[in-house]
Design an enzyme around this catalytic site. Structure first.
Site, PDB file in Angstrom:
ATOM      1  CG  ASP A 257      -1.098   0.684  10.969  1.00 13.70           C
ATOM      2  OD1 ASP A 257      -0.263   1.441  11.039  1.00 13.70           O
ATOM      3  OD2 ASP A 257      -1.048  -0.220  10.010  1.00 13.70           O
ATOM      4  CG  ASN A 262       3.330  -0.182   2.449  1.00 12.75           C
ATOM      5  OD1 ASN A 262       3.441  -0.162   1.150  1.00 12.75           O
ATOM      6  ND2 ASN A 262       3.736   0.460   3.301  1.00 12.75           N
TER       7      ASN A 262
END
Length: 308
Positions: A257, A262
């Site tokens: 990822d 975020n």
């Protein structure tokens, strides 16, 4: 004019450790992103966040540092349906990356063929309300129908409480369906409880559904390791991911990822994320399926015979 990062945005971990876990030869980081750079690939006007720049050159350097052979790059919501940064990364990868794009409206056959030639093999449908506005189901179904003949798949990103509402649409899709991050379970609830049980039933009853057992740093409440190399990192996520890996070993994927968009409380060390893998895939056979066989079958099927 340069882009200013969203307030509180955490930049990716600049000096990741070298993993203790030796990845199987040919391993694929099957979920990662590129952001910009914004001066070359401007962020979408409708974006809900502005990230740090994270270039394909930096991604490929991380790939080599961690010991991966290939990447699957997923279009970031900050770029909307402008896939130019993704395509640029794929073209610079020398065949070592495949992509998952975002599409809207009615793309032409020529547009789809150009994306396919660049290395795109999937389209992402995002249902996380804080990140995007929902696209109408009929538009998404039309896209799914258009990409099916290309052998592409659909990636779906949603949160666990929304699965009952979305179940009928997801099960009607005419492609392989890959779920991001196990549908974001609440890991404070029992692994044998009804919420995660519904997700397991979703996979059990729909053999075209795959799952990424990714992002313990997003799902965990126990948090990162207290010190470098501690084996109990994100320990509360382990039972959930291991359950999926052991129940559906032919339909699971793993990725870093990177660069971890975020996150608000900490930025993970990607080397320690790699060291999380043997806790959720405890045997060499499961590790090879998770990291090599499954992503190659989905993203590089033309190479599978040559590698056997």
């Amino acid at each position: 004019m340069p882009f200013e990062k969203s307030p509180g945005w955490l930049d990716w971990y600049a000096n990741p450790s070298k993993p203790r876990f030796a990845l199987p030869a040919g391993s694929v980081d099957a979920h990662c992103h590129v952001f910009g750079p914004g001066e070359r690939f401007p962020y979408a006007p409708e974006r809900k966040y502005t990230p740090c720049d994270a270039s394909c050159e930096q991604l490929f350097a991380l790939r080599d540092h961690l010991g991966f052979a290939r990447n699957v790059i997923v279009q970031a919501t900050c770029h909307g349906a402008d896939n130019r940064a993704l395509v640029d990364a794929l073209e610079r990868s020398e065949g070592r990356a495949r992509g998952v794009a975002t599409l809207r409206g009615k793309p032409t056959d020529a547009q789809l063929q150009r994306l396919h030639a660049a290395g795109v093999r999937g389209v992402r449908f995002n249902y996380v309300r804080r990140l995007v506005d929902f696209t109408p189901a009929d538009e998404l179904m039309d896209i799914a129908t258009r990409i099916a003949p290309l052998g592409w798949h659909v990636v779906i990103y949603f949160e666990a409480p929304d699965l009952p509402e979305l179940w009928d649409f997801f099960t009607s899709l005419p492609t392989v369906v890959v779920v991001d991050h196990m549908g974001r379970p609440d890991v404070t609830k029992p692994v044998d409880g009804p919420e995660f049980g519904l997700f397991l039933r979703f996979m059990q009853e729909n053999t075209n559904v795959w799952s990424k057992v990714t992002c313990p740093e997003r799902l965990s409440h126990s948090g990162p390791p207290a010190r470098q190399g501690e084996s109990a990192a994100y320990r509360d996520v382990v039972p959930f991911a291991r359950r999926v890996v052991e129940a559906f070993p032919e339909r699971v994927l793993w990725g870093t990822d990177w660069p971890h968009p975020n996150l608000v409380d900490h930025m993970p060390d990607d080397g320690l994320l790699v060291d999380f893998i043997p806790h959720i895939a405890p045997t060499a056979e499961l590790q090879r399926k998770l990291l090599v066989d499954n992503p190659m079958r989905l993203y590089w099927p033309e190479a599978v015979g040559r590698l056997a």
